[in-house]
Design an enzyme around this catalytic site. Structure first.
Site, PDB file in Angstrom:
ATOM      1  N   ILE A 103       0.860  -1.173   0.000  1.00 34.59           N
ATOM      2  CA  ILE A 103       0.000   0.000   0.000  1.00 34.59           C
ATOM      3  C   ILE A 103       0.901   1.230   0.000  1.00 34.59           C
ATOM      4  O   ILE A 103       1.864   1.300   0.767  1.00 34.59           O
ATOM      5  CB  ILE A 103      -0.923   0.022   1.235  1.00 34.59           C
ATOM      6  N   CYS A 104       0.610   2.179  -0.881  1.00 36.82           N
ATOM      7  CA  CYS A 104       1.307   3.452  -0.894  1.00 36.82           C
ATOM      8  C   CYS A 104       2.826   3.255  -1.053  1.00 36.82           C
ATOM      9  O   CYS A 104       3.281   2.534  -1.937  1.00 36.82           O
ATOM     10  CB  CYS A 104       0.955   4.228   0.370  1.00 36.82           C
ATOM     11  N   TYR A 105       3.623   3.884  -0.165  1.00 36.61           N
ATOM     12  CA  TYR A 105       5.070   3.808  -0.271  1.00 36.61           C
ATOM     13  C   TYR A 105       5.623   2.418   0.044  1.00 36.61           C
ATOM     14  O   TYR A 105       6.817   2.170  -0.128  1.00 36.61           O
ATOM     15  CB  TYR A 105       5.728   4.818   0.680  1.00 36.61           C
ATOM     16  N   THR A 123       2.420   3.382  -6.906  1.00 35.87           N
ATOM     17  CA  THR A 123       2.573   3.875  -5.540  1.00 35.87           C
ATOM     18  C   THR A 123       1.865   5.221  -5.482  1.00 35.87           C
ATOM     19  O   THR A 123       1.216   5.619  -6.461  1.00 35.87           O
ATOM     20  CB  THR A 123       4.052   3.998  -5.148  1.00 35.87           C
TER      21      THR A 123
END
Length: 315
Positions: A103-105, A123
């Site tokens: 998730i995300c970074y 990302t």
């Protein structure tokens, strides 16, 4: 009795609170679906968060050895190097066939472990250029919510992690299960991975989903003919403006979005009813069973009958 599917969130230093909470909510056993979710860190103990608190994790990296699915929440700052032991644990998990998602970074952890080489990935849009620059063997897609490469999945920032986790449930248990969990979380049951992450700053549209009401209206009329002119009229926009804003908000054309919505509605009917394929095709606006089979195979790589045999009765 079949054991539950084990989901482990790998919480790294600086983990983002929302990212950590998403898999804990989606895969919580109280949903009634066969998941068991837990957290781990590099070592057991308290992991500092991105903020003024921490996460108490009961296990270290040994928890990844028997996980079926591993989720790596985002952590700040983006791109901070991860410990060698984390890279090795992720590579070992991938080599034995575990599904790994970020998730995300968190995509940077997967990239540093070499798990994204040769694959598409995403990302948070504000770190996409950094990810592409540091890892040129990855095809970074900055304008999508999530990317599914089979055993490896990545998502954009924050709430896109919720879309990714619900997508995983759809893969595992079907549309009905994902919709039920989404209702419990009071969130939209389905946003496609190709939906755009954000509106470009050059857009004249107000920030936010200005066409949400029109999309909801279209979902109630899938069995009828839907045209660009009709959709634009409902949104009180010119067709040209409507097409532009629709692409900005969803990452696709209206006709592509409607086709996917029709196939997803057909998935739900295959799971929850005994209607014939021809009847379902009529109900969702695809006309004939042959047309439904064509689009089902193209989008999902299975036939309607194969899908029904797998997911019927799970709704």
């Amino acid at each position: 009795m079949q054991r539950p599917h084990r989901v482990v969130s790998l919480v790294l230093d600086g983990a983002l609170p929302l990212d950590v909470g998403i898999p804990a909510e989606v895969f919580h056993p109280e949903t009634g679906f066969p998941y068991a979710v837990s957290t781990c860190g590099v070592t057991a103990g308290t992991v500092p968060s991105h903020g003024d608190f921490g996460y108490a994790v009961p296990r270290g990296l040994d928890a990844l050895a028997d996980a079926d699915t591993i989720v790596v929440p985002g952590y700040a700052p983006a791109g901070r190097p991860i410990p060698v032991a984390v890279r090795e644990a992720l590579r070992n998990a991938a080599s034995r066939g575990a599904r790994i998602a970020s998730i995300c970074y968190g995509a940077f952890a997967l990239a540093d472990a070499g798990l994204l080489d040769g694959l598409r990935a995403t990302t948070h849009w504000d770190a996409a250029e950094q990810l592409a620059r540091r890892h040129p063997r990855i095809t970074v897609e900055p304008n999508v919510l999530f990317v599914d490469e089979g055993a490896i999945l990545t998502s954009a920032g924050a709430a896109a992690g919720l879309d990714l986790c619900l997508h995983i449930v759809r893969r595992d248990l079907g549309v009905g299960a994902a919709n039920e969990i989404a209702r419990g979380l009071v969130t939209a049951p389905y946003r496609t991975g190709g939906q755009a992450q954000y509106l470009p700053k050059s857009s004249s549209a107000a920030h936010g989903e200005t066409l949400a009401a029109t999309r909801e209206w279209a979902l109630t009329r899938l069995d009828k003919q839907l045209t660009i002119a009709g959709l634009a009229a409902h949104a009180k926009l010119s067709p040209r403006t409507f097409l532009r804003r629709f692409a900005e908000e969803t990452g696709s054309t209206p006709l592509q979005w409607i086709l996917r919505a029709r196939v997803d509605t057909a998935r739900g009917l295959l799971e929850s009813t005994t209607l014939s394929v021809d009847r379902i095709a009529h109900e969702v606006g695809l006309g004939t069973g042959a047309n439904l089979r064509l689009h089902f195979r193209r989008l999902l790589d299975v036939s309607p009958s194969e899908y029904r045999a797998t997911f019927s009765g799970r709704s």
